[in-house]
Design a protein around this motif. Structure first.
Motif, mmCIF file in Angstrom:
data_model
loop_
_atom_site.group_PDB
_atom_site.id
_atom_site.type_symbol
_atom_site.label_atom_id
_atom_site.label_comp_id
_atom_site.label_asym_id
_atom_site.label_seq_id
_atom_site.Cartn_x
_atom_site.Cartn_y
_atom_site.Cartn_z
ATOM 1 N N ARG B 678 0.759 -1.036 -0.015
ATOM 2 C CA ARG B 678 -0.100 -0.114 0.093
ATOM 3 C C ARG B 678 1.009 1.240 -0.008
ATOM 4 O O ARG B 678 2.077 1.125 0.541
ATOM 5 C CB ARG B 678 -0.866 -0.081 1.098
ATOM 6 C CG ARG B 678 -0.170 0.040 2.467
ATOM 7 C CD ARG B 678 -1.236 0.523 3.762
ATOM 8 N NE ARG B 678 -2.190 -0.410 4.009
ATOM 9 C CZ ARG B 678 -2.985 -0.361 4.991
ATOM 10 N NH1 ARG B 678 -2.901 0.523 6.118
ATOM 11 N NH2 ARG B 678 -4.013 -1.358 5.242
ATOM 12 N N GLY B 679 0.216 2.374 -0.662
ATOM 13 C CA GLY B 679 0.971 3.505 -0.550
ATOM 14 C C GLY B 679 0.033 4.471 -0.065
ATOM 15 O O GLY B 679 -1.098 4.518 -0.204
ATOM 16 N N GLN B 680 0.582 5.610 0.501
ATOM 17 C CA GLN B 680 -0.038 6.810 0.939
ATOM 18 C C GLN B 680 -0.229 7.729 0.128
ATOM 19 O O GLN B 680 0.931 8.520 -0.358
ATOM 20 C CB GLN B 680 0.420 7.362 2.228
ATOM 21 C CG GLN B 680 -0.514 8.368 3.047
ATOM 22 C CD GLN B 680 -1.628 7.633 3.536
ATOM 23 O OE1 GLN B 680 -1.828 6.777 4.336
ATOM 24 N NE2 GLN B 680 -2.988 8.463 3.164
ATOM 25 N N VAL B 681 -1.357 8.499 -0.463
ATOM 26 C CA VAL B 681 -1.471 9.656 -1.302
ATOM 27 C C VAL B 681 -2.327 10.500 -0.434
ATOM 28 O O VAL B 681 -2.649 10.555 0.367
ATOM 29 C CB VAL B 681 -1.912 9.065 -2.608
ATOM 30 C CG1 VAL B 681 -1.291 8.167 -3.270
ATOM 31 C CG2 VAL B 681 -3.484 8.352 -2.501
ATOM 32 N N GLU B 682 -2.379 11.810 -1.156
ATOM 33 C CA GLU B 682 -2.890 12.768 -0.579
ATOM 34 C C GLU B 682 -4.504 12.872 -0.440
ATOM 35 O O GLU B 682 -5.075 13.914 0.564
ATOM 36 C CB GLU B 682 -2.656 14.029 -1.284
ATOM 37 C CG GLU B 682 -0.967 14.522 -1.334
ATOM 38 C CD GLU B 682 -0.501 15.555 -1.789
ATOM 39 O OE1 GLU B 682 -1.385 16.296 -2.769
ATOM 40 O OE2 GLU B 682 0.546 15.961 -2.132
ATOM 41 N N ALA B 683 -5.114 12.229 -1.258
ATOM 42 C CA ALA B 683 -6.659 12.156 -1.147
ATOM 43 C C ALA B 683 -7.061 10.738 -1.877
ATOM 44 O O ALA B 683 -6.354 9.969 -2.346
ATOM 45 C CB ALA B 683 -7.112 13.589 -1.833
ATOM 46 N N PRO B 684 -8.461 10.674 -1.721
ATOM 47 C CA PRO B 684 -8.852 9.482 -2.410
ATOM 48 C C PRO B 684 -8.362 9.477 -3.756
ATOM 49 O O PRO B 684 -8.455 10.399 -4.751
ATOM 50 C CB PRO B 684 -10.261 9.469 -2.283
ATOM 51 C CG PRO B 684 -10.585 10.173 -1.049
ATOM 52 C CD PRO B 684 -9.573 11.289 -1.169
#
Lengths: 134, 725
Positions: B678-684
């Protein structure tokens, strides 16, 4: 509670150190855009609760002459703060904060069971009265 | 000319016009009745060839009839040809009208364009024309996907949280990788070309589009389309073109190498599609979905608003010459006799194309207004359907209605995925049509016949005066629907938090299973307008026949409001609030079933992802996907998340998907559904990712735009992941 009248309050100092680190981590979580939780009510709440943790830790570390009931109340509130911040951090998936709260709980236990007594009794005991008059 | 002869002439003209009109209606009626649908339940397939055969091959008579059916539109001079299921085709200056003796499958057998079929590229919205969302790239595997790291990140600058003059942005573009360039469309309708290996900007084109909520509450865009000539000439401009549409119905074409407008395309690089918006033209035909490109032709649908008025622009699909923008043909999904009372039945999602058969597949939406059909009680067989057209002429080859008399806003919402299925020793040319209503329709894509049975089942009647809900609806028991038949019931936690309000409300609402009609007291809609499955659709591995799809489990309350009680005039949201449905007796109130604290009143999960074996129709696994995030707090993984956007499958058995509320992008194991990365991004990341190979390295690129339906969280981030060097 086992208390020693003199000596270093290791638990309080440890809790203070942990809460300062927790405050820094909470601030990073709150303002570091891109971590998924920045600028959310959840991180503001944790920032506030860790700030309260720091204040409480400062009190139990440096204000040694407060009434005993007050020191007991602060210790109780610190426990609630630790548990609440831990739960909130868990839901924020802020792993470092969760582990810091676990460490803080250990420090709290040390403070409660091993640190020297920090509070003044509200009513002097008979023994103390005798000592004062002799 | 004296007054008397003038009146006589006028009378003759009127009489002739009336006779012509009656004849045309009669012809359309014959077209429908004479087809395979005559005397059969709604939704049964018509196949042109079959129909002709069924008429004992009386081709000369059929041909004569078709010739008689051809009329000329008085409005725009286009030749109009009625086609099956009450559809019509207007042929433009660049097109060829359907041949009167066309029999079944007679398209040109064009085959795919080479540039589109390269294993390294991601050249269309869905990866390819068949909407498979599949990549043969094999560098990233289940074993090494855990090592994925961010290769580059880019911010377009085109983002709005709605606090200023510009409405909130909703960005769901698929990045296209083709011509050694990554192309993006933005919600401010700019085209940006990036270096696919570094994310550095090559060029940007700004059409200076109107940034106003003309038809949608938000600034929306789902990307760009790309075309190139079969044999591009070096040094000649516009041999390769990138296209973007705007909310005010303008389609721009720019040179793919320089970003300069193509002077040969429309007027100085712009085609005003609104020139064909001539009926009930209350708003522009918003071009939010990029065109589908095939055989030097752009296939273009549009988006509008089917909740404000009953009489709205009727559904049309345009085929334009890719070089010049000239109209080849225009397909109409609604019969002429109803367009003063209803509209839409348009194609707002992307389309898929069988390049070998020369068929374009349309996911056609519901007619307007969304939630009341008393104004449109006649059969509209192309509404809420999947329909196959001859890509060359626009003629209907077959169509299957998926919801009869749609009063739930069950738009056919995603392009059907085309795949050959190995079943019982046979290779069947199939398509899989996902749906808001939660069914997976697996059809023979050449005939529209179901591969797994579709049953007509009785459904509840409407208790609304003037409404005539269809007595039956098509059900697909196999493959198992993506959401259960019954609504999940009241969540104990939400009920406790609301002091029993959830269960008290639930008892008041009408609920009689799927297809419970909207009512005055409020009906539980499960699935509701949010789906089921949304426009992201599914992905398929064409080798294994494994189909993957993400879905929503949402409960909404449908409440009709008599016109005289309808106080609130403004729509208050895209998927919740009041909807005028002007010119019918009822307004509409839509709400998601939440308690005072904003908690869903129904039991989780709220979103799942599932895999199906198309060979057997069995569901292989079905798991909660994503996490709900509220105030920053993540809810348990077992609750899943509502999703918008679609998955991508790779040859190595990986699913890449964003789509969830928790602003994360993920890689799953296609065999088990287990999360591997999984990667974290700024918004959906409410989009379909792209995976491509550039200079020997496989990248997975996500557009991160956010969507106010999920969260009031927006971004302009493009992020690309790859394995470390």
């Amino acid at each position: 509670m086992a208390k020693h009248s003199r000596g270093v309050a290791y638990g309080a100092w440890l809790l203070l150190a942990i809460s300062i680190v927790a405050l820094i981590v909470a601030a990073i979580n709150t303002f570091n855009v891109g971590n998924g939780i920045a600028y959310t009510p959840g991180t503001y709440l944790v920032l506030f609760s860790t700030a309260m943790l720091v204040i409480g830790s400062l009190l139990i570390t440096f204000v040694r002459s407060m009434p005993r009931w007050l020191s007991g109340l602060i210790a109780f509130l610190l426990l609630i703060d630790l548990l609440g911040t831990g739960l909130a951090s868990y839901l924020l998936e802020a792993t470092i904060l969760v582990w810091l709260m676990v460490a803080g709980l250990v420090a709290w236990l040390i403070h409660v069971f091993a640190d020297p007594a920090s509070g003044k009794r509200s009513h002097p005991t008979a023994t103390n009265r005798e000592a004062m008059t002799s | 000319m004296t007054r008397y002869p003038s009146r006589t002439l006028l009378s003759i003209l009127l009489l002739a016009s009336a006779l012509g009109s009656a004849h045309a209606q009669d012809s359309q009626s014959n077209d429908s009745d004479g087809g395979a649908s005559g005397g059969q339940p709604q939704g049964i397939t018509d196949v042109e060839g079959t129909q002709a055969d069924g008429e004992n091959g009386d081709q000369s008579q059929q041909s004569q009839q078709d010739q008689e059916d051809q009329t000329t539109s008085a409005e725009n001079g286009l030749q109009v040809t009625p086609t099956l299921k009450k559809g019509r085709v207007s042929t433009g200056p660049a097109g060829t009208p359907p041949s009167p003796d066309a029999q079944g499958l007679t398209p040109p057998q064009q085959g795919p364009d080479e540039w589109m079929e390269s294993p390294d590229t991601w050249a269309t919205f869905n990866g390819d024309l068949r909407a498979q969302k599949y990549s043969p790239a094999d560098q990233i595997t289940p074993e090494n996907v855990g090592q994925l790291e961010k290769a580059w990140e880019y911010h377009t600058g085109d983002v709005s949280d709605g606090s200023g003059d510009i409405p909130m942005s909703v960005w769901s573009a698929t990045p296209l990788f083709v011509n050694d360039t990554l192309y993006l469309g933005t919600p401010f309708y700019r085209i940006i070309a990036l270096d696919p290996g570094t994310g550095e900007e090559k060029w940007a084109f700004n059409p200076e589009a109107r940034l106003e909520a003309l038809t949608q509450p938000n600034m929306k865009n789902r990307g760009v389309a790309y075309w190139q000539a079969d044999d591009p000439q070096d040094g000649e401009a516009c041999q390769k073109i990138v296209y973007i549409g705007t909310m005010d119905a303008k389609l721009y074409g720019v040179d793919a190498d320089t970003g300069e407008p193509c002077s040969t395309f429309g007027e100085n690089g712009m085609v005003n599609v609104n020139q064909w918006n001539t009926v009930n033209a209350k708003w522009p035909l918003s071009l939010l979905q990029p065109p589908t490109v095939y055989n030097d032709t752009l296939y273009l649908g549009w988006a509008g608003k089917d909740w404000t008025d009953a009489a709205a622009p009727p559904g049309t699909v345009f085929a334009l010459d890719a070089r010049s923008g000239e109209l080849k043909w225009m397909f109409h999904a609604l019969p002429e006799e109803v367009i003063d009372r209803t509209g839409t039945a348009n194609v707002w999602a992307s389309m898929s194309i069988d390049p070998e058969a020369g068929l374009v597949y349309l996911p056609i939406s519901s007619p307007s207004p969304n939630y009341y059909g008393g104004n449109r009680t006649e059969e509209l067989p192309l509404a809420t359907s999947v329909t196959a057209l001859d890509a060359e002429t626009g003629r209907v080859v077959w169509s299957r209605q998926l919801v009869h008399h749609d009063i739930w806003d069950y738009d056919t919402v995603a392009p059907p995925t085309l795949v050959d299925i190995q079943k019982d020793g046979e290779t069947i040319p199939a398509l899989v049509q996902v749906s808001k209503q939660g069914f997976l329709y697996v059809l023979n894509r050449e005939t529209g016949e179901p591969i797994y049975p579709i049953e007509e089942r009785e459904v509840p009647a409407s208790d609304i005066e003037g409404e005539q809900a269809a007595p039956t609806q098509p059900y697909v028991p196999k493959p198992e629907p993506v959401i259960p038949d019954e609504w999940p019931g009241v969540s104990t936690l939400a009920d406790i938090v609301s002091f029993g309000e959830c269960s008290r409300q639930a008892e008041k609402f009408r609920y009689e299973g799927r297809f419970t009609p909207p009512s005055l007291e409020g009906s539980i809609a499960f699935p509701p307008t949010t789906g089921g499955t949304q426009w992201g659709g599914g992905a398929v591995d064409p080798n294994s026949g494994i189909f993957v799809v993400n879905s929503n489990h949402v409960v909404q309350i449908y409440r009709l409001v008599p016109r005289d009680e309808f106080q609130q005039k403004e729509q208050s949201g895209e998927t919740a609030g009041y909807y005028a449905q002007g010119d019918v007796p009822y307004g509409f109130h839509l709400e998601t079933f939440l308690n005072w604290a904003g908690m869903p009143c129904w039991k989780p999960p709220y979103g799942t992802i599932a895999a199906y074996d198309l060979k057997t129709g069995e569901r292989l696994w079905n798991k909660p996907f994503g996490q709900v995030q509220k105030h920053g707090f993540y809810m348990p993984e077992s609750w899943g998340s509502v999703t918008i956007g679609g998955p991508v499958l790779t040859k190595t058995g990986l699913i890449f998907i964003g789509a969830s509320m928790d602003s994360r992008v993920r890689a799953l194991d296609a065999k088990t559904g287990e999360e591997l990365w999984r990667g974290q991004v700024e918004a959906p990341a409410v989009s379909i990712p792209a995976t491509y190979t550039y200079e020997g390295k496989q990248y997975v690129t996500f557009v991160v735009g956010g969507n106010s339906i999920l969260l009031p969280k927006v971004s302009d981030q493009v992020v690309s992941y790859a394995l470390p060097d």
